[in-house]
Design an enzyme around this catalytic site. Structure first.
Site, PDB file in Angstrom:
ATOM      1  N   GLY A 229     -38.069  35.743 -43.884  1.00 26.67           N
ATOM      2  CA  GLY A 229     -38.581  35.989 -42.550  1.00 26.67           C
ATOM      3  C   GLY A 229     -37.725  36.975 -41.775  1.00 26.67           C
ATOM      4  N   CYS A 230     -37.682  36.788 -40.463  1.00 23.47           N
ATOM      5  CA  CYS A 230     -37.001  37.732 -39.582  1.00 23.47           C
ATOM      6  C   CYS A 230     -35.496  37.791 -39.815  1.00 23.47           C
ATOM      7  CB  CYS A 230     -37.269  37.376 -38.123  1.00 23.47           C
ATOM      8  SG  CYS A 230     -38.997  37.556 -37.623  1.00 23.47           S
ATOM      9  N   GLY A 231     -34.933  36.778 -40.452  1.00 24.95           N
ATOM     10  CA  GLY A 231     -33.492  36.770 -40.697  1.00 24.95           C
ATOM     11  C   GLY A 231     -33.081  37.418 -41.992  1.00 24.95           C
TER      12      GLY A 231
END
Length: 353
Positions: A144-146
């Site tokens: 995901g975004c991380g």
């Protein structure tokens, strides 16, 4: 885990040429999806799109009309085309800054969460950019975004103790390839936030711009359903909890403590903070939880306003913005990103001369 021998030599970014103002995006959604939105949802959409935290985004389409009734085959073809193109641009940018060529690269690690192809994006980049076909390549999915920070962790581990290794870390997201619209607040918020972009960092075991000092990660699986992609009818739909800012900020704070405490540092010792700009509420919650002065978050807010949330590359856009404003040798820098899982990842870095 500490490692004082690996540094970021350079950092390149890329976005599609098609820029979209929030007012244009709202008009597009209103024109095509007003019949599927209840009046209450429409009212919320207007309010969300009017918020000044996001002003402009870049989308990998010729025009927004391409998103209407885009079939799955066309969508994955668009993802593949733009993922390779933007990654290539970011890589070339980073290589030029580092003063090296593709022939110097010994490893390539690519992460994404917005599309799946097999073989992975790395193989297309190998071909397009002329990397040697015997370099080490890895494709990462699902963070995901991380995702950009685990990517950096893996690149550091590849290089550690090997003087001649030069590895490129690439984060690429075509969030528009997951576009969906329904009477669902998660999707309304997503369509007001997400955008497309790529970042590329060159890492090596010699002095660079930023020395990678320590990394930390946490995964709170009890929040898995609160921030993730889910499949409906074979297509990805973003799922975001309205309480995301509260529990994400707690996990971020734990990662920050995991980085600072073993190093004997305090929060006030960190000169530069780069957070993943997951949205205005999340930024505010992180600020309040950590007690960080608002001025330290300006770069994070600037990237959100000018680019939106590009998922995993976004925190490196923030880091690049910080570097462009000037970082003095010896300055401590901390980058933190969070995403699906709920997972949060951080890197403690020190500026080099």
């Amino acid at each position: 885990m500490k490692n004082e021998s690996v540094s970021i030599a350079s950092l390149g970014v890329a976005t599609p040429p098609y820029a979209v103002k929030q007012s244009e995006a709202e008009t597009f959604l209103r024109n095509h999806y007003s019949k599927v939105l209840e009046p209450k949802s429409m009212s919320k959409m207007v309010k969300i799109f009017a918020h000044p935290s996001v002003l402009n985004r870049y989308i990998a389409v010729k025009d927004l009309e391409c998103l209407v009734n885009e079939d799955p085959d066309s969508r994955i073809a668009r993802f593949t085309e733009w993922a390779v193109e933007l990654s290539s641009q970011a890589i070339n940018n980073a290589l030029v800054q580092a003063g090296i060529t593709t022939g110097d690269i010994t490893g390539l690690v690519v992460n994404t969460c917005t599309g799946y192809i097999c073989p992975g994006i790395s193989t297309y980049l190998l071909e397009k950019l002329g990397f040697s076909n015997n370099i080490r390549i890895h494709d990462l999915v699902g963070s995901g975004c991380g995702g950009s920070i685990p990517n950096l962790q893996i690149c550091r581990d590849i290089i550690q103790g090997k003087r001649d290794e030069i590895v490129v870390s690439v984060s690429i997201e075509i969030c528009s390839a997951t576009f969906q619209m329904a009477d669902d607040l998660s999707l309304i918020v997503s369509n007001a936030l997400f955008a497309d972009g790529a970042s590329a960092a060159v890492l090596w075991s010699r002095p660079g711009v930023l020395r990678l000092v320590a990394s930390a990660s946490r995964c709170d699986t009890k929040y898995r359903e609160d921030i993730r992609y889910i499949y409906r009818n074979g297509q990805l739909h973003n799922q975001l909890s309205l309480k995301l800012s509260a529990f994400a900020s707690k996990t971020v704070a734990r990662v920050v403590n995991d980085l600072l405490t073993p190093s004997g540092l305090k929060r006030e010792d960190i000169k530069h903070w780069a957070f993943h700009p997951g949205g205005e509420k999340v930024i505010n919650a992180v600020r309040d939880k950590l007690g960080i002065p608002e001025i330290k978050l300006q770069m994070t807010r600037d990237i959100l306003a000018g680019y939106g949330n590009m998922s995993s590359p976004t925190v490196l856009f923030v880091l690049r913005e910080i570097l462009s404003k000037g970082v003095a040798p010896g300055d401590w820098c901390l980058i933190v990103a969070f995403g699906a899982g709920l997972s949060a990842h951080g890197f403690l870095m020190k500026a080099e001369g």
